[in-house]
Design a protein around this motif. Sequence first.
Motif, PDB file in Angstrom:
ATOM      1  N   UNK A 113     -61.023  -2.061  29.084  1.00  0.00           N
ATOM      2  CA  UNK A 113     -60.333  -2.987  29.976  1.00  0.00           C
ATOM      3  C   UNK A 113     -60.922  -2.908  31.366  1.00  0.00           C
ATOM      4  N   UNK A 114     -60.968  -4.061  32.050  1.00  0.00           N
ATOM      5  CA  UNK A 114     -61.414  -4.058  33.445  1.00  0.00           C
ATOM      6  C   UNK A 114     -60.234  -3.960  34.408  1.00  0.00           C
ATOM      7  N   UNK A 115     -59.042  -3.763  33.862  1.00  0.00           N
ATOM      8  CA  UNK A 115     -57.864  -3.595  34.694  1.00  0.00           C
ATOM      9  C   UNK A 115     -57.095  -4.867  34.968  1.00  0.00           C
ATOM     10  N   UNK A 116     -57.573  -5.998  34.467  1.00  0.00           N
ATOM     11  CA  UNK A 116     -56.836  -7.250  34.669  1.00  0.00           C
ATOM     12  C   UNK A 116     -55.433  -7.119  34.092  1.00  0.00           C
ATOM     13  N   UNK A 117     -54.402  -7.590  34.820  1.00  0.00           N
ATOM     14  CA  UNK A 117     -53.037  -7.517  34.288  1.00  0.00           C
ATOM     15  C   UNK A 117     -52.943  -8.248  32.949  1.00  0.00           C
ATOM     16  N   UNK A 305     -69.324 -18.956  28.205  1.00  0.00           N
ATOM     17  CA  UNK A 305     -68.569 -19.588  29.282  1.00  0.00           C
ATOM     18  C   UNK A 305     -67.621 -18.633  30.007  1.00  0.00           C
ATOM     19  N   UNK A 306     -67.184 -17.586  29.318  1.00  0.00           N
ATOM     20  CA  UNK A 306     -66.181 -16.699  29.895  1.00  0.00           C
ATOM     21  C   UNK A 306     -66.666 -15.274  30.050  1.00  0.00           C
ATOM     22  N   UNK A 307     -65.827 -14.461  30.655  1.00  0.00           N
ATOM     23  CA  UNK A 307     -66.140 -13.052  30.914  1.00  0.00           C
ATOM     24  C   UNK A 307     -65.115 -12.176  30.209  1.00  0.00           C
ATOM     25  N   UNK A 308     -65.579 -11.199  29.441  1.00  0.00           N
ATOM     26  CA  UNK A 308     -64.673 -10.295  28.726  1.00  0.00           C
ATOM     27  C   UNK A 308     -63.925  -9.418  29.726  1.00  0.00           C
ATOM     28  N   UNK A 309     -62.616  -9.341  29.572  1.00  0.00           N
ATOM     29  CA  UNK A 309     -61.847  -8.424  30.414  1.00  0.00           C
ATOM     30  C   UNK A 309     -61.093  -7.375  29.592  1.00  0.00           C
ATOM     31  N   UNK A 310     -61.000  -7.581  28.258  1.00  0.00           N
ATOM     32  CA  UNK A 310     -60.333  -6.591  27.424  1.00  0.00           C
ATOM     33  C   UNK A 310     -60.975  -6.602  26.030  1.00  0.00           C
ATOM     34  N   UNK A 311     -61.152  -5.415  25.478  1.00  0.00           N
ATOM     35  CA  UNK A 311     -61.588  -5.289  24.097  1.00  0.00           C
ATOM     36  C   UNK A 311     -60.544  -4.499  23.304  1.00  0.00           C
ATOM     37  N   UNK A 312     -60.465  -4.829  22.024  1.00  0.00           N
ATOM     38  CA  UNK A 312     -59.493  -4.195  21.130  1.00  0.00           C
ATOM     39  C   UNK A 312     -60.241  -3.821  19.847  1.00  0.00           C
ATOM     40  N   UNK A 313     -59.698  -2.870  19.096  1.00  0.00           N
ATOM     41  CA  UNK A 313     -60.347  -2.471  17.852  1.00  0.00           C
ATOM     42  C   UNK A 313     -59.323  -2.160  16.785  1.00  0.00           C
TER      43      UNK A 313
END
Length: 319
Positions: A113-117, A305-313
């Motif tokens: 996560x980049x910390x985005x709410x 087009x977008x920027x990843x702000x969270x990854x899940x597994x």
Amino acid sequence: MKRVLWLDAANAKGFTGVALPDADKLIRERPAKTAALVDGNDVRATASLWLDAPPSPDGTPCAFVGHFASVSPDESADLLTALAQEAKSAGKRRVLAPIDGSTWRAYRCVVESNGRPPFFLEPQTPDGLEAHFVAAGFARAESYASLELEDLSPFAAAEDDYKDRLAAAGIAVRDFDMQCFETDLVKLHALSLSAFAENPYYAPLDFEPFAGMYRPAVFLFEAGLALIAERGNEAVGFIFAYRDGLDKSVTVLKTIAVAPAVRETGLASHLTRAVLRRAADLKCKSAIFALMHEKNKSFAWAIRHGRIFRRYALMAKDL
């Protein structure tokens, strides 16, 4: 001394520590077994096991572990090892976690996560949850991401390259009909059974529990953001998006479904661009592509087009 306790209605009361799964949830979601690692009367970790899971894409017999909570990775390892042994004894060769019995319910853990709410309806998991599964020998098996597109202006008046192709295929797109909500839910359910059938670990869901997920969200449906594509009287595509935030300045693209028979018509792209155009018209500052499987074709488009702000597994352990 710590021990693994197999729980049932008779012995699932009177414990302290980590909260055990709610009895109503256990009845509704029907795990094969529920266990707790206890130290005296104190619960240190708990989880449920499902033995009726779909096989892996490679055909490996699987079990699911969900309803998971724990105070430390070491104690998680003790409990998850016991559950894995139960699964192996039942003939399973792979365990997936965390997943509450079905991909229709809560599953996956946040791993980056980049910390985005969090956005509204984004699944949340405790910080560091991945380490609990790694301690028990699990590794990432399926990867997902949420991305944010921070400039909607290119979509505000963009030409639709697929409109003529869809018309030639007899496909028409309309808003979800709030006056005939239940009728459209029936169509959406039938579409979902075919559109998601190839997703990893998918299993079909009966209509009533399916409808039960959408009925509480009826207040989120908004013209131009919840669209159904039809060919004749059959739903062949659907997109569900909603506006998030106190000022409703972010549009979240939550679900996109397209029937296998029409996937080469450009319908998914048409629906996505229609929602982004509507979001721009509504003066939204950004759009979120929510919880996309990183192997999906739609993810390849979104990442441009977008920027990843969270990854899940979804984590897995071979037995």
